[in-house]
Design an enzyme around this catalytic site. Sequence first.
Site, PDB file in Angstrom:
ATOM      1  N   SER A  56       0.851  -1.198   0.000  1.00  0.00           N
ATOM      2  CA  SER A  56       0.000   0.000   0.000  1.00  0.00           C
ATOM      3  C   SER A  56       0.883   1.244   0.000  1.00  0.00           C
ATOM      4  CB  SER A  56      -0.889   0.000   1.255  1.00  0.00           C
ATOM      5  OG  SER A  56      -0.070   0.147   2.402  1.00  0.00           O
ATOM      6  N   ASP A  88      -1.369  -1.671  -3.871  1.00  0.00           N
ATOM      7  CA  ASP A  88      -2.716  -1.689  -3.314  1.00  0.00           C
ATOM      8  C   ASP A  88      -3.201  -0.241  -3.154  1.00  0.00           C
ATOM      9  OD1 ASP A  88      -4.957  -2.856  -2.176  1.00  0.00           O
ATOM     10  OD2 ASP A  88      -4.092  -2.992  -0.160  1.00  0.00           O
ATOM     11  N   SER A 221     -10.482  -9.889   5.299  1.00  0.00           N
ATOM     12  CA  SER A 221      -9.962 -10.647   6.430  1.00  0.00           C
ATOM     13  C   SER A 221     -11.121 -11.268   7.197  1.00  0.00           C
ATOM     14  CB  SER A 221      -9.151  -9.730   7.359  1.00  0.00           C
ATOM     15  OG  SER A 221      -7.847  -9.554   6.845  1.00  0.00           O
ATOM     16  N   ASN A 261      -8.226  -9.974  -0.932  1.00  0.00           N
ATOM     17  CA  ASN A 261      -7.211  -9.207  -0.208  1.00  0.00           C
ATOM     18  C   ASN A 261      -7.250  -9.483   1.292  1.00  0.00           C
ATOM     19  OD1 ASN A 261      -6.826  -8.087  -2.696  1.00  0.00           O
ATOM     20  ND2 ASN A 261      -7.097  -5.964  -2.030  1.00  0.00           N
ATOM     21  N   ARG A 267      -1.926  -8.789  10.388  1.00  0.00           N
ATOM     22  CA  ARG A 267      -1.561  -7.886  11.490  1.00  0.00           C
ATOM     23  C   ARG A 267      -1.898  -8.515  12.838  1.00  0.00           C
ATOM     24  NH1 ARG A 267      -3.651  -1.959   9.469  1.00  0.00           N
ATOM     25  NH2 ARG A 267      -2.609  -1.978   7.455  1.00  0.00           N
TER      26      ARG A 267
HETATM   27 ZN   LIG Z   1      -8.624  -2.474  -0.137  1.00  0.00          ZN
END
Ligand SMILES: [Zn+2]
Length: 317
Positions: A56, A88, A221, A261, A267
């Site tokens: 990102s 991203d 996620s 994604n 994390r």
């Molecule tokens: Zn996104």
Amino acid sequence: MTLCTTRQLVPTKELLQNALKGKYAVGAYNVNNMEILQAIVEAADELKAPLILQVSAGARKYASQAYLIKLVEAALNSSTIPIALHLDHGEDVEICKACIDGGFSSVMIDGSKHTFEENIAMTKKVVDYAHPRGISVEAELGRLAGVEDNISVSEKDAIYTNPREAKEFIERTGVDSLAIAIGTSHGAYKFKNEPKLDFERLEAIKAAISADYPLVLHGSSSVPEELVKICNDYGAQIPGAKGVPEFMFPEAIKRGIAKINIDTDLRLAFTGGIRKHFVENPGHFDPRQYLGPARAAVKELVKHKIQILGTDGKAAV
Ligand SMILES: [Zn+2]
């Protein structure tokens, strides 16, 4: 800049076409540092899974593109699977060009906060720059709620993707894949109540566009309870986090989603690994002592994701 390796990155277009044909999805995992990158690549390499590493704007700022490119180069040289390096959420044409010139094999231009016509114009500019160079482009239509790189979109500002607009957008831009909004959101707090994805809308989008066109699901996620629990058991305060349940992925894949994604879960795994280690070993202060277990936790998680998405064994050897 070209990479100093005999193995080259592959465009995401190729990976996503294979995924559609094989009825699985390729996980796109966000990379911020060496340990997370190693964990993802080792997991994918062991399971022979094609892989999308994504960076990102925030990760570029944190680790610097030059470092990340060299880390990815090392990943290519120490693995055998096809790997794409993807930007991203590129917010403008310039960042996409910088990544293409820097060696990425794929970029996302995210014009979703702009008007439909502006989104088309900026996406087309990136496509025109990327395609002659063999680089794939992803765009976004509709708007996801949640927090991405500290930019917050409230639930009332989220807009689901319109199937007719999706068709027109793809035709007018020539973009290789399209991220759509059907109820997922960025961050750990995706659903207040029961998780719900608008599969009817996904089917309508799929019906409006060509059957072999790959769609992308952001904000995917699962925020597994056990990962949140590890974090919270060892001092974190992450109450009420809720993600996309894993049983929904095969349903999404069946309806044309080819790229999924995943960032928040990585994390959580990384943080849980570090927190647990510190609490159990208060005397430790060597970063290798606590980053090692965190890396192992991310690797285990990515292996699990690969199996859920059906990507295992799909790397052409
Ligand atoms: Zn996104």
